[in-house]
Design a protein around this motif. Structure first.
Motif, PDB file in Angstrom:
ATOM      1  N   VAL A 210       0.883  -1.334   0.084  1.00 33.99           N
ATOM      2  CA  VAL A 210      -0.150   0.033  -0.157  1.00 33.99           C
ATOM      3  C   VAL A 210       0.826   1.322  -0.066  1.00 33.99           C
ATOM      4  O   VAL A 210       1.978   1.331   0.600  1.00 33.99           O
ATOM      5  CB  VAL A 210      -0.903   0.230   1.240  1.00 33.99           C
ATOM      6  N   SER A 211       0.578   2.229  -0.749  1.00 38.45           N
ATOM      7  CA  SER A 211       1.288   3.506  -0.902  1.00 38.45           C
ATOM      8  C   SER A 211       0.261   4.686  -0.439  1.00 38.45           C
ATOM      9  O   SER A 211      -0.926   4.375  -0.714  1.00 38.45           O
ATOM     10  CB  SER A 211       1.792   3.851  -2.401  1.00 38.45           C
ATOM     11  N   MET A 212       0.876   5.755  -0.219  1.00 40.19           N
ATOM     12  CA  MET A 212      -0.105   7.144   0.123  1.00 40.19           C
ATOM     13  C   MET A 212      -0.689   7.317  -1.247  1.00 40.19           C
ATOM     14  O   MET A 212      -0.140   7.427  -2.133  1.00 40.19           O
ATOM     15  CB  MET A 212       0.894   8.102   0.548  1.00 40.19           C
ATOM     16  N   GLY A 213      -2.019   7.832  -1.068  1.00 41.64           N
ATOM     17  CA  GLY A 213      -2.626   8.265  -2.177  1.00 41.64           C
ATOM     18  C   GLY A 213      -3.364   7.170  -2.914  1.00 41.64           C
ATOM     19  O   GLY A 213      -4.072   7.358  -3.907  1.00 41.64           O
ATOM     20  N   ASN A 214      -3.261   5.782  -2.654  1.00 37.25           N
ATOM     21  CA  ASN A 214      -4.028   4.736  -3.263  1.00 37.25           C
ATOM     22  C   ASN A 214      -5.330   4.905  -3.159  1.00 37.25           C
ATOM     23  O   ASN A 214      -5.861   5.115  -1.755  1.00 37.25           O
ATOM     24  CB  ASN A 214      -3.460   3.377  -2.597  1.00 37.25           C
ATOM     25  N   LYS A 215      -6.154   4.427  -4.143  1.00 35.62           N
ATOM     26  CA  LYS A 215      -7.589   4.804  -4.138  1.00 35.62           C
ATOM     27  C   LYS A 215      -8.161   3.386  -3.475  1.00 35.62           C
ATOM     28  O   LYS A 215      -7.498   2.389  -3.653  1.00 35.62           O
ATOM     29  CB  LYS A 215      -8.042   4.923  -5.490  1.00 35.62           C
ATOM     30  N   ALA A 216      -9.184   3.658  -2.977  1.00 32.41           N
ATOM     31  CA  ALA A 216      -9.864   2.355  -2.372  1.00 32.41           C
ATOM     32  C   ALA A 216     -11.396   2.499  -2.441  1.00 32.41           C
ATOM     33  O   ALA A 216     -12.020   3.505  -2.593  1.00 32.41           O
ATOM     34  CB  ALA A 216      -9.571   2.232  -0.883  1.00 32.41           C
ATOM     35  N   LYS A 217     -11.944   1.404  -2.243  1.00 33.63           N
ATOM     36  CA  LYS A 217     -13.716   1.306  -2.173  1.00 33.63           C
ATOM     37  C   LYS A 217     -13.867   0.902  -0.822  1.00 33.63           C
ATOM     38  O   LYS A 217     -13.348  -0.355  -0.244  1.00 33.63           O
ATOM     39  CB  LYS A 217     -14.136   0.195  -3.145  1.00 33.63           C
ATOM     40  N   VAL A 218     -14.942   1.569  -0.023  1.00 32.17           N
ATOM     41  CA  VAL A 218     -15.191   1.327   1.339  1.00 32.17           C
ATOM     42  C   VAL A 218     -16.647   1.239   1.392  1.00 32.17           C
ATOM     43  O   VAL A 218     -17.279   1.436   0.834  1.00 32.17           O
ATOM     44  CB  VAL A 218     -14.809   2.792   2.082  1.00 32.17           C
ATOM     45  N   ARG A 219     -17.027  -0.033   2.454  1.00 35.47           N
ATOM     46  CA  ARG A 219     -18.284  -0.358   2.345  1.00 35.47           C
ATOM     47  C   ARG A 219     -18.468  -0.430   3.976  1.00 35.47           C
ATOM     48  O   ARG A 219     -17.851  -1.058   4.702  1.00 35.47           O
ATOM     49  CB  ARG A 219     -18.652  -1.617   1.813  1.00 35.47           C
ATOM     50  N   LEU A 220     -19.580   0.044   4.654  1.00 30.81           N
ATOM     51  CA  LEU A 220     -19.916   0.098   6.137  1.00 30.81           C
ATOM     52  C   LEU A 220     -20.895  -0.982   6.276  1.00 30.81           C
ATOM     53  O   LEU A 220     -21.885  -1.141   5.389  1.00 30.81           O
ATOM     54  CB  LEU A 220     -20.485   1.318   6.742  1.00 30.81           C
ATOM     55  N   GLU A 221     -20.666  -1.954   7.318  1.00 31.20           N
ATOM     56  CA  GLU A 221     -21.624  -2.935   7.541  1.00 31.20           C
ATOM     57  C   GLU A 221     -23.019  -2.506   7.653  1.00 31.20           C
ATOM     58  O   GLU A 221     -24.054  -2.906   7.515  1.00 31.20           O
ATOM     59  CB  GLU A 221     -21.233  -3.768   8.527  1.00 31.20           C
ATOM     60  N   ALA A 222     -23.204  -1.344   8.242  1.00 29.72           N
ATOM     61  CA  ALA A 222     -24.577  -0.578   8.553  1.00 29.72           C
ATOM     62  C   ALA A 222     -25.391  -0.072   7.187  1.00 29.72           C
ATOM     63  O   ALA A 222     -26.558  -0.020   7.201  1.00 29.72           O
ATOM     64  CB  ALA A 222     -24.287   0.379   9.493  1.00 29.72           C
ATOM     65  N   PHE A 223     -24.411   0.044   6.137  1.00 33.85           N
ATOM     66  CA  PHE A 223     -25.196   0.415   5.004  1.00 33.85           C
ATOM     67  C   PHE A 223     -24.621  -0.587   3.938  1.00 33.85           C
ATOM     68  O   PHE A 223     -23.625  -0.078   3.237  1.00 33.85           O
ATOM     69  CB  PHE A 223     -24.663   2.000   4.559  1.00 33.85           C
ATOM     70  N   PRO A 224     -24.849  -1.737   3.750  1.00 32.93           N
ATOM     71  CA  PRO A 224     -24.441  -2.920   3.033  1.00 32.93           C
ATOM     72  C   PRO A 224     -24.688  -2.562   1.465  1.00 32.93           C
ATOM     73  O   PRO A 224     -23.946  -3.243   0.641  1.00 32.93           O
ATOM     74  CB  PRO A 224     -24.774  -4.285   3.419  1.00 32.93           C
ATOM     75  N   ASP A 225     -25.568  -1.862   1.064  1.00 34.05           N
ATOM     76  CA  ASP A 225     -25.760  -1.532  -0.423  1.00 34.05           C
ATOM     77  C   ASP A 225     -25.028  -0.552  -1.059  1.00 34.05           C
ATOM     78  O   ASP A 225     -25.255  -0.121  -2.162  1.00 34.05           O
ATOM     79  CB  ASP A 225     -27.303  -1.259  -0.532  1.00 34.05           C
ATOM     80  N   SER A 226     -24.138   0.165  -0.283  1.00 33.19           N
ATOM     81  CA  SER A 226     -23.416   1.117  -0.739  1.00 33.19           C
ATOM     82  C   SER A 226     -21.930   1.106  -0.548  1.00 33.19           C
ATOM     83  O   SER A 226     -21.500   0.622   0.506  1.00 33.19           O
ATOM     84  CB  SER A 226     -23.987   2.716   0.072  1.00 33.19           C
ATOM     85  N   TRP A 227     -21.148   1.473  -1.630  1.00 32.97           N
ATOM     86  CA  TRP A 227     -19.885   1.519  -1.380  1.00 32.97           C
ATOM     87  C   TRP A 227     -19.528   3.103  -1.748  1.00 32.97           C
ATOM     88  O   TRP A 227     -19.989   3.795  -2.648  1.00 32.97           O
ATOM     89  CB  TRP A 227     -19.205   0.814  -2.606  1.00 32.97           C
ATOM     90  N   TRP A 228     -18.224   3.488  -0.973  1.00 37.03           N
ATOM     91  CA  TRP A 228     -17.629   4.965  -1.146  1.00 37.03           C
ATOM     92  C   TRP A 228     -16.353   5.030  -1.730  1.00 37.03           C
ATOM     93  O   TRP A 228     -15.643   3.977  -1.419  1.00 37.03           O
ATOM     94  CB  TRP A 228     -18.074   5.770   0.286  1.00 37.03           C
ATOM     95  N   GLU A 229     -15.874   6.173  -2.155  1.00 40.92           N
ATOM     96  CA  GLU A 229     -14.615   6.324  -2.726  1.00 40.92           C
ATOM     97  C   GLU A 229     -14.002   6.617  -1.340  1.00 40.92           C
ATOM     98  O   GLU A 229     -14.189   7.268  -0.443  1.00 40.92           O
ATOM     99  CB  GLU A 229     -14.416   7.482  -3.630  1.00 40.92           C
ATOM    100  N   GLY A 230     -12.466   6.121  -1.305  1.00 37.68           N
ATOM    101  CA  GLY A 230     -11.689   6.558  -0.204  1.00 37.68           C
ATOM    102  C   GLY A 230     -10.160   6.477  -0.831  1.00 37.68           C
ATOM    103  O   GLY A 230      -9.937   6.094  -1.864  1.00 37.68           O
ATOM    104  N   GLU A 231      -9.230   7.047   0.051  1.00 34.19           N
ATOM    105  CA  GLU A 231      -8.076   7.177  -0.422  1.00 34.19           C
ATOM    106  C   GLU A 231      -6.988   7.337   0.881  1.00 34.19           C
ATOM    107  O   GLU A 231      -7.390   7.306   1.892  1.00 34.19           O
ATOM    108  CB  GLU A 231      -7.741   8.745  -0.933  1.00 34.19           C
TER     109      GLU A 231
END
Length: 352
Positions: A210-231
């Protein structure tokens, strides 16, 4: 008598021949019965981007611990845990009795020093007081004024005002308690959809990818139908002493829900690194435990071997294997649950 012996010998010979024939047939039947039919899967090497998956808890980037500058008795706390507040709101204050008394004493000292200085000035003008006395009285006045300024400053910070809108995460003290200066009273977090982060724990090998600035997909268990962008915006430089994992922090972008601190989440980080792997069907895996699993590979024409493998990632088409299948071109696909290294296999067909 000779004829009887000859007849007996013929009967015995026939019986032995029949027994041998039956034994051979039974051996053939048993051998065919013991052989387990399997299907072999031909492996193909693929090159794909490496993804790192981790789980952790949601927190706020802009955590604030509000405290009084000076010690004293807590008079009022105007907010409760979970309560939101606007910028500039008075959220806590000390009992001001002692502080007001100190401020009044400092003000009286300034007034007295001012009168003394004025008197010495008049005496100096009449050549009664010396220059040293005039300078000393001026110094006393200036010191008392600075003391008053200090007391007034401390009195100002005997009340806590919110410098940003936010909400209370935890009350760390209660009304009536005697608290030292600088000791946290309220742990708060800033409001806003751009102030959330997910802290995940990774192994040392995953952390290195993993490097600084890598993009990611994040999902919270409380909202299982949604994915958000992360970095990725922060990597720890040391392992956690409790878990032994290495922490990576992901800043969430454009969070459309209203989450709470401490929610469980999952992140898939795009490292940008290319890695060669082999894709196998899910049914070929046995004894999977986290990233570790086993598969059966053919040995010779009728035997199998239990081979340990390391799982890289999971996909719709199968499981990506990063280690363990070097030099292996085929694996057993069918009837894996009934096999062991002493099993006799029967080849059926080759699956392209």
């Amino acid at each position: 008598m000779k004829t009887l012996k000859t007849g007996t010998l013929v009967v015995l010979t026939s019986f032995i021949a029949f027994a041998c024939s039956s034994s051979a047939q039974r051996s053939e039947i048993e051998e065919g019965y013991d052989a387990i039919s399997v299907t072999l899967f031909t492996l193909e090497e693929t090159t794909e981007e490496t993804h790192v998956t981790g789980t952790g808890l949601l927190s706020s980037i802009n955590d604030v611990k509000y405290a009084f500058k000076i010690g004293g008795v807590i008079d009022r706390i105007f907010v409760e845990e979970g309560q939101s507040f606007p910028k500039g709101k008075l959220i806590a204050q000390l009992l001001l009795t002692e502080i007001d008394a100190g401020h009044l004493q400092a003000q009286l000292a300034v007034d007295k020093a001012s009168r003394d200085y004025q008197r010495v000035q008049n005496l100096f003008a009449d050549s009664v007081a010396t220059l040293e006395q005039l300078q000393n009285s001026k110094t006393v006045l200036e010191l008392s004024e600075q003391q008053l300024s200090t007391v007034a400053f401390n009195k100002k910070y005997a009340c806590i005002y919110a410098d940003k809108p936010g909400f209370v995460v935890k009350k760390m003290a209660n009304e009536g308690e005697v608290i030292a200066g600088g000791a946290p009273v309220l742990a708060c977090s800033e409001n806003g959809n751009d102030s959330w982060e997910l802290k995940i724990g990774l192994s040392d090998k995953e952390w290195a990818k993993v490097s600084m600035g890598n993009k990611a997909k994040v999902r919270l268990e409380a909202f299982p139908d949604s994915w958000w962008e992360g970095e990725v915006f922060r990597k720890s430089g040391a392992a956690d002493m409790g878990t032994g994992s290495f922490q990576v922090e992901l800043k969430l972008e454009n969070l459309t829900e209203s989450p709470a601190i401490g929610m469980f989440g999952k992140a898939i980080i795009q490292t940008g690194l290319q890695q060669k792997s082999k894709l196998i069907p899910y049914e070929a895996l046995i004894e999977a435990d986290g990233k570790k699993a086993f598969v059966f590979v053919p040995m010779g024409t009728n035997r199998v071997k239990k081979q340990p493998v390391l799982i890289e990632s999971f996909a719709d088409k199968g499981v990506s294997i990063s280690e363990g299948l070097e030099g292996v071109s085929e694996i057993v696909l069918g009837n894996s649950a009934f096999l062991n290294e002493f099993s006799t296999i029967q080849f059926i067909k080759q699956q392209p």
